[in-house]
Design a protein around this motif. Structure first.
Motif, PDB file in Angstrom:
ATOM      1  N   VAL A   1       0.837  -1.195   0.000  1.00 59.88           N
ATOM      2  CA  VAL A   1       0.000   0.000   0.000  1.00 59.88           C
ATOM      3  C   VAL A   1       0.874   1.248   0.000  1.00 59.88           C
ATOM      4  O   VAL A   1       2.088   1.173   0.235  1.00 59.88           O
ATOM      5  N   ALA A   2       0.255   2.378  -0.259  1.00 57.55           N
ATOM      6  CA  ALA A   2       0.955   3.668  -0.230  1.00 57.55           C
ATOM      7  C   ALA A   2       0.296   4.547   0.816  1.00 57.55           C
ATOM      8  O   ALA A   2      -0.693   5.223   0.530  1.00 57.55           O
ATOM      9  N   PRO A   3       0.778   4.543   2.052  1.00 53.99           N
ATOM     10  CA  PRO A   3       0.182   5.399   3.083  1.00 53.99           C
ATOM     11  C   PRO A   3       0.431   6.879   2.774  1.00 53.99           C
ATOM     12  O   PRO A   3       1.307   7.230   1.985  1.00 53.99           O
ATOM     13  N   ARG A   4      -0.336   7.718   3.414  1.00 53.34           N
ATOM     14  CA  ARG A   4      -0.010   9.143   3.459  1.00 53.34           C
ATOM     15  C   ARG A   4       0.870   9.321   4.685  1.00 53.34           C
ATOM     16  O   ARG A   4       0.505   8.918   5.788  1.00 53.34           O
ATOM     17  N   PHE A   5       2.048   9.914   4.508  1.00 47.78           N
ATOM     18  CA  PHE A   5       3.027  10.060   5.582  1.00 47.78           C
ATOM     19  C   PHE A   5       2.900  11.462   6.186  1.00 47.78           C
ATOM     20  O   PHE A   5       3.309  12.443   5.568  1.00 47.78           O
ATOM     21  N   THR A   6       2.366  11.542   7.392  1.00 47.96           N
ATOM     22  CA  THR A   6       2.093  12.835   8.012  1.00 47.96           C
ATOM     23  C   THR A   6       3.002  13.071   9.213  1.00 47.96           C
ATOM     24  O   THR A   6       3.072  12.231  10.114  1.00 47.96           O
ATOM     25  N   ALA A   7       3.697  14.193   9.213  1.00 41.88           N
ATOM     26  CA  ALA A   7       4.601  14.527  10.316  1.00 41.88           C
ATOM     27  C   ALA A   7       3.852  14.535  11.636  1.00 41.88           C
ATOM     28  O   ALA A   7       2.763  15.106  11.753  1.00 41.88           O
ATOM     29  N   ARG A   8       4.435  13.902  12.657  1.00 38.30           N
ATOM     30  CA  ARG A   8       3.812  13.851  13.980  1.00 38.30           C
ATOM     31  C   ARG A   8       4.245  15.091  14.774  1.00 38.30           C
ATOM     32  O   ARG A   8       5.356  15.154  15.293  1.00 38.30           O
ATOM     33  N   VAL A   9       3.353  16.065  14.874  1.00 38.47           N
ATOM     34  CA  VAL A   9       3.675  17.316  15.573  1.00 38.47           C
ATOM     35  C   VAL A   9       2.603  17.670  16.602  1.00 38.47           C
ATOM     36  O   VAL A   9       2.493  18.826  17.018  1.00 38.47           O
TER      37      VAL A   9
ATOM     38  N   GLU B   1       7.473  25.152  10.861  1.00 42.48           N
ATOM     39  CA  GLU B   1       7.063  25.172   9.463  1.00 42.48           C
ATOM     40  C   GLU B   1       6.832  23.732   9.001  1.00 42.48           C
ATOM     41  O   GLU B   1       7.775  22.948   8.886  1.00 42.48           O
ATOM     42  N   VAL B   2       5.571  23.377   8.763  1.00 40.19           N
ATOM     43  CA  VAL B   2       5.229  22.044   8.281  1.00 40.19           C
ATOM     44  C   VAL B   2       4.921  22.151   6.789  1.00 40.19           C
ATOM     45  O   VAL B   2       4.052  22.928   6.380  1.00 40.19           O
ATOM     46  N   THR B   3       5.642  21.374   5.997  1.00 36.76           N
ATOM     47  CA  THR B   3       5.591  21.487   4.539  1.00 36.76           C
ATOM     48  C   THR B   3       4.945  20.257   3.928  1.00 36.76           C
ATOM     49  O   THR B   3       5.177  19.131   4.373  1.00 36.76           O
ATOM     50  N   ASN B   4       4.138  20.459   2.896  1.00 33.02           N
ATOM     51  CA  ASN B   4       3.564  19.330   2.167  1.00 33.02           C
ATOM     52  C   ASN B   4       4.645  18.583   1.401  1.00 33.02           C
ATOM     53  O   ASN B   4       5.558  19.201   0.843  1.00 33.02           O
ATOM     54  N   TRP B   5       4.531  17.276   1.397  1.00 31.55           N
ATOM     55  CA  TRP B   5       5.434  16.423   0.616  1.00 31.55           C
ATOM     56  C   TRP B   5       4.662  15.884  -0.576  1.00 31.55           C
ATOM     57  O   TRP B   5       3.588  15.319  -0.425  1.00 31.55           O
ATOM     58  N   GLU B   6       5.201  16.105  -1.770  1.00 29.57           N
ATOM     59  CA  GLU B   6       4.505  15.690  -2.978  1.00 29.57           C
ATOM     60  C   GLU B   6       5.223  14.534  -3.669  1.00 29.57           C
ATOM     61  O   GLU B   6       6.452  14.438  -3.641  1.00 29.57           O
ATOM     62  N   MET B   7       4.426  13.662  -4.269  1.00 32.25           N
ATOM     63  CA  MET B   7       4.953  12.562  -5.066  1.00 32.25           C
ATOM     64  C   MET B   7       4.076  12.424  -6.308  1.00 32.25           C
ATOM     65  O   MET B   7       2.854  12.332  -6.212  1.00 32.25           O
TER      66      MET B   7
ATOM     67  N   SER C   1       3.507  15.093   4.780  1.00 30.93           N
ATOM     68  CA  SER C   1       4.026  16.363   5.273  1.00 30.93           C
ATOM     69  C   SER C   1       5.279  16.119   6.091  1.00 30.93           C
ATOM     70  O   SER C   1       5.519  15.001   6.570  1.00 30.93           O
ATOM     71  N   PHE C   2       6.087  17.166   6.249  1.00 29.93           N
ATOM     72  CA  PHE C   2       7.316  17.060   7.028  1.00 29.93           C
ATOM     73  C   PHE C   2       7.675  18.416   7.607  1.00 29.93           C
ATOM     74  O   PHE C   2       7.186  19.457   7.155  1.00 29.93           O
ATOM     75  N   VAL C   3       8.519  18.386   8.625  1.00 29.14           N
ATOM     76  CA  VAL C   3       9.034  19.611   9.216  1.00 29.14           C
ATOM     77  C   VAL C   3      10.317  19.988   8.488  1.00 29.14           C
ATOM     78  O   VAL C   3      11.267  19.201   8.437  1.00 29.14           O
ATOM     79  N   ALA C   4      10.335  21.158   7.912  1.00 22.57           N
ATOM     80  CA  ALA C   4      11.496  21.596   7.152  1.00 22.57           C
ATOM     81  C   ALA C   4      12.693  21.816   8.074  1.00 22.57           C
ATOM     82  O   ALA C   4      12.562  22.436   9.133  1.00 22.57           O
ATOM     83  N   ALA C   5      13.861  21.298   7.679  1.00 26.23           N
ATOM     84  CA  ALA C   5      15.096  21.462   8.457  1.00 26.23           C
ATOM     85  C   ALA C   5      16.277  21.423   7.498  1.00 26.23           C
ATOM     86  O   ALA C   5      16.213  20.789   6.441  1.00 26.23           O
ATOM     87  N   ASN C   6      17.363  22.101   7.864  1.00 27.49           N
ATOM     88  CA  ASN C   6      18.547  22.076   7.017  1.00 27.49           C
ATOM     89  C   ASN C   6      19.354  20.796   7.281  1.00 27.49           C
ATOM     90  O   ASN C   6      18.988  19.995   8.145  1.00 27.49           O
TER      91      ASN C   6
END
Length: 317
Positions: free
Chosen positions: A230-238, A247-253, A260-265
């Protein structure tokens, strides 16, 4: 957790591979560290961890037990709790409220909270998750090689998953389910890898003697298989961290939002000064070994940030 450190150098939120390796690194850097462990490790349902050199095939629970014992050698404290609120109290101090009623404070925070796998709404999928309902061939492909594998299409990702999993088995079936209609190019690609396509919506999974046996289609047909991809939707746990202003950013495929993910350098620094992050909360496709490495990098970045602050303070005395 004790009262010895009213102000920790760092609180690590999350205790999977990223959080525990970050805590190990910070403990070895002689920092006062508290790990807040909610016990929500993402890979807990899995039987084993793979592609981690030196730990190939270890059970997740055994890996965590080993890691927890290692961090304790360096004075790292750990509390079983969840963060219910977080906020910056001063320029150089954060406050956290835990669900056990405690309040803890730290000069820096390191988020390793991971992500939530939002699974397709098909009866049986959630119950079989990480057992014979899978998503990552690098995590599980070898163990299910040469078995009949179904791929549940819920988006365009289904075609790519079917092609990928055909590396591990010659018996891969793409279940069209709710995925987009296949064009001639997609069908040609699937045919080139001998992937069978079955049209129709999947209504449930059939489990026999505790094992996945088939996907049951809405029109009454049955597709025999032993594994379902399966292909889950991966959502940042915040959860509980809204007060930090992350800053929570959408992840696209393939042109659609898949998580979604938390942006970090690369050093783990987020857009919020003093808050670092590592692991799946910042990179949805990261594996266990990659998350552990990210924890090391973020901890090193956090420690350097503290050294810079300590040096500046000392120069003003």
């Amino acid at each position: 957790m004790t009262d010895e450190h009213p102000l920790y150098d760092a609180v690590v939120i999350g205790a999977g591979a990223a959080g525990l390796n970050a805590a190990l690194t910070l403990g070895r850097a002689r920092r006062s560290v508290l790990v807040v462990d909610a016990g929500q490790q993402r890979n807990a349902p899995a039987r084993s961890i793979h592609n981690y050199l030196g730990h190939e095939g270890i059970a997740p629970a055994d890996f965590l037990d080993l890691a927890r014992r290692e961090i304790s050698r360096f004075g790292v404290e750990r509390v079983t709790a969840s963060v219910i609120a977080a906020a910056r109290e001063t320029e150089t101090r954060f406050g956290l409220m835990l669900d056990n009623g405690a309040t803890v404070r730290a000069r820096r925070l390191l988020l390793a909270t991971g992500l939530v796998d939002e699974l397709p709404d098909v009866p049986g999928v959630a119950e079989r998750w990480a057992r014979d309902v899978l998503h990552c061939p690098y995590c599980h492909g070898w163990e299910v090689r040469d078995q009949p594998i179904g791929v549940l299409a819920t988006s365009a990702v289904g075609v790519e998953q079917a092609l990928l999993w055909s590396q591990w088995s010659d018996e891969v079936t793409l279940l069209a389910h709710t995925g987009p209609p296949l064009d001639d190019t997609a069908r040609a690609r699937l045919n080139a890898r001998s992937v069978r396509v079955v049209e129709g919506k999947v209504r449930a999974l059939d489990v026999v003697d505790g094992r996945l046996a088939a996907a049951l289609l809405a029109d009454g047909r049955r597709v025999d298989l032993t594994q379902l991809v399966v292909a889950p939707r991966f959502t940042a746990r915040v959860t509980g961290l809204d007060g930090l202003g992350l800053e929570v950013t959408n992840w696209e495929m393939f042109g659609q939002v898949a998580g979604s993910f938390v942006a970090a350098n690369p050093q783990g620094a987020t857009s919020v000064p003093g808050v670092f992050a590592a692991g799946n909360v910042t990179s949805v496709t990261e594996t266990v070994i990659g998350s552990a490495a990210a924890g090391l990098r973020a901890a090193a970045g956090l420690n350097l940030d503290l050294i810079t602050e300590d040096t500046q303070r000392a120069m003003t005395l």
